[in-house]
Design an enzyme around this catalytic site. Structure first.
Site, mmCIF file in Angstrom:
data_model
loop_
_atom_site.group_PDB
_atom_site.id
_atom_site.type_symbol
_atom_site.label_atom_id
_atom_site.label_comp_id
_atom_site.label_asym_id
_atom_site.label_seq_id
_atom_site.Cartn_x
_atom_site.Cartn_y
_atom_site.Cartn_z
ATOM 1 N N HIS A 76 -2.748 -4.204 -14.017
ATOM 2 C CA HIS A 76 -2.921 -2.859 -14.563
ATOM 3 C C HIS A 76 -1.569 -2.333 -15.035
ATOM 4 O O HIS A 76 -0.591 -2.386 -14.288
ATOM 5 C CB HIS A 76 -3.479 -1.912 -13.506
ATOM 6 N N TYR A 204 -6.618 8.470 -9.613
ATOM 7 C CA TYR A 204 -6.278 9.324 -8.467
ATOM 8 C C TYR A 204 -6.707 10.736 -8.851
ATOM 9 O O TYR A 204 -6.144 11.313 -9.784
ATOM 10 C CB TYR A 204 -4.768 9.297 -8.200
ATOM 11 N N PRO A 295 -2.019 5.481 2.851
ATOM 12 C CA PRO A 295 -2.380 4.504 1.820
ATOM 13 C C PRO A 295 -2.188 4.971 0.376
ATOM 14 O O PRO A 295 -2.235 4.146 -0.536
ATOM 15 C CB PRO A 295 -3.860 4.214 2.101
ATOM 16 N N LYS A 299 1.666 1.238 -0.482
ATOM 17 C CA LYS A 299 2.968 0.611 -0.229
ATOM 18 C C LYS A 299 2.980 -0.306 0.993
ATOM 19 O O LYS A 299 3.895 -1.127 1.153
ATOM 20 C CB LYS A 299 4.043 1.692 -0.030
ATOM 21 N N TYR A 387 5.950 3.589 -8.026
ATOM 22 C CA TYR A 387 4.612 3.006 -7.836
ATOM 23 C C TYR A 387 4.642 1.506 -8.084
ATOM 24 O O TYR A 387 4.069 0.718 -7.332
ATOM 25 C CB TYR A 387 3.644 3.690 -8.805
HETATM 26 C C1 PHB Z 1 -6.928 -0.237 -2.864
HETATM 27 O O1 PHB Z 1 -7.321 -0.873 -3.848
HETATM 28 O O2 PHB Z 1 -7.375 -0.452 -1.720
HETATM 29 C C2 PHB Z 1 -5.908 0.826 -3.041
HETATM 30 C C3 PHB Z 1 -5.301 0.989 -4.266
HETATM 31 C C4 PHB Z 1 -4.379 1.978 -4.456
HETATM 32 C C5 PHB Z 1 -4.060 2.818 -3.416
HETATM 33 C C6 PHB Z 1 -4.637 2.654 -2.171
HETATM 34 C C7 PHB Z 1 -5.567 1.656 -1.977
HETATM 35 O O3 PHB Z 1 -3.175 3.826 -3.622
#
Ligand code: PHB
Ligand code: APR
Length: 397
Positions: A76, A204, A295, A299, A387
């Site tokens: 991505h 998000y 989460p 990270k 990120y």
């Molecule tokens: C996930 O795919 O589990 C995942 C992705 C991004 C995040 C947290 C979890 O910020």
């Protein structure tokens, strides 16, 4: 009487940290044993996050662990941030000169490394019990355990790596530990669904009823999260309620969340936790044993793998060249990266979640910050750099 044996590095825990450490040490010609108290099937099935920084991907590739990740992982080049009913794209590739992230589940990485270690003839003792570590201030620490069939074993080691996660036995062996901690007044309800992702990149979303995250595992499987109250009983969330809440928190004109059968459902608490120093004598901590991040921003896995890249190089210098300088610097080297990720994940979490009792002032601050990162190139670049991985590491062959 215990059966005794000898190895160079005794590793406690077969999570991503312990497994990758054993693999990297193997590349350096250093022998190790992994002792894990769960079964192989359990370790390979545990659902965790699934997002790799570009640097993590490059390390895994460079050490021969990239084959399935490259075939099945999804690259991505950015993310979406959604708030006040609008969805904004952050293009990491153009902001950062080509950086990206890869979606590839932690469970798959664990399977790949276990297979590679066993193929290389490494010793992994699954389903061990009464695992204990002693003598870490001597030059022959001992890792003892009962093996799967109940036989008592004692392994004499040069060093011990505590890769045994947050609830492990190694961190308490470090005296005068400084602990820095924050718990958040919410949890994440996570689901896996047999539904093709309705988005090309992660979303998000800050909604006034709470945060939601749209992630994925494959072209057929979506991974979605909802902010819920802390310690929320899973029984409060029948499937219909989950989908309705997801539709609401991601609502956008002309778009909806594709629904499907929910195959996994769990609630995860959110905390930040950093403990240091990450070394005492000949005991080194790595991964969740020393630090936990919430989460948001994913990270945790990247930090765990970064720790062991640093640790493998330090142990090579110590055990092959008798130079302990990198080992002496290990804790500070790791904690520098850990604190950057701790700040970033705390910041992302605070910007996107709605705390119970939060007032209009807090909401306006969050919205202002979201408008800033989606309109200022400098602010977007800062998010993108953190990120996709600040100061990527390399594995020195
Ligand atoms: C996930 O795919 O589990 C995942 C992705 C991004 C995040 C947290 C979890 O910020
Ligand atoms: N003896 C042996 N093994 C143990 C013991 C013990 N006393 N205690 C815990 N373990 C094992 C656990 O069963 C687990 O398999 O140690 C392993 C630790 O693995 P993880 O918890 O996955 O930790 P780590 O390898 O540091 O990986 C961190 O996991 O929690 C996520 O977000 C986090 O993605 C990050 C990753």
């Amino acid at each position: 009487m215990a059966v005794t044996s000898r190895t160079q590095v005794g590793i406690v825990g077969a999570g991503p940290a312990g497994l990758l450490l054993s693999h990297l040490l193997g590349l350096y010609g250093i022998e190790s044993i992994i002792v894990e108290n769960r079964s192989r099937a359990y370790c390979e099935a545990r659902q965790r996050a699934g997002l790799l920084e570009a640097g993590t991907v490059e390390v895994l590739r460079s050490v021969g662990l990239g084959k399935r990740m490259d075939a099945e992982g999804m690259e991505h080049g950015g993310i979406y941030l959604q708030f006040e009913g609008e969805r904004h794209h952050l293009d990491f590739r153009s902001l950062t000169n080509g950086r990206w992230v890869t979606i590839y589940a932690q469970t798959e990485i664990v399977k790949d490394i276990i297979a590679a270690r066993l193929a290389a003839g490494a010793q992994i003792e699954f389903s061990a019990s009464e695992v204990a570590v002693s003598g870490v201030t001597s030059d022959r620490p001992v890792l003892s355990y009962l093996d799967e069939s109940g036989v008592a074993r004692e392994v004499s080691c040069d060093v011990i790596a505590g890769c045994d996660g947050f609830h492990g036995i190694c961190r308490p062996l470090i005296p005068n530990l400084s602990v820095y901690e924050r718990t958040y007044p919410y949890s994440w309800l996570g689901i896996l669904a047999d539904a093709a992702p309705s988005t090309d990149e992660l979303i998000y979303s800050r909604h006034h009823d709470g945060f939601a995250l749209y992630s994925m595992r494959s072209p057929e499987v979506s991974r979605l999260y909802l902010q819920v109250p802390p310690d929320e009983p899973i029984g409060n969330w029948p499937d219909d309620r989950i989908w309705a809440e997801l539709q609401k928190r991601f609502a956008l004109d002309g778009w909806s969340v594709g629904e499907g059968a929910i195959t996994d459902k769990s609630v995860t608490a959110m905390r930040s936790f950093v403990a240091g120093p990450m070394r005492h004598g000949r005991l080194f901590l790595a991964g969740d044993a020393a630090h936990i991040v919430p989460p948001t921003g994913a990270k945790g896995l990247n930090l765990a793998l970064s720790d062991v890249v640093v640790l493998a190089a330090a142990l090579r210098a110590a055990l092959v060249s008798q130079s302990w300088e990198l080992a002496d610097a290990y804790s500070d080297t790791c904690l520098d990266r850990v604190w950057r990720a701790t700040h970033f994940s705390w910041w992302m979490t605070s910007m996107l979640h709605v705390a119970p009792g939060a007032d209009a002032f807090e909401s306006q601050l969050q919205l202002s910050q979201l408008r800033y990162v989606t309109s200022s190139r400098a602010a977007a670049l800062s998010l993108a750099e953190n990120y996709s991985g600040y100061k990527p590491l390399r594995f020195e062959h």
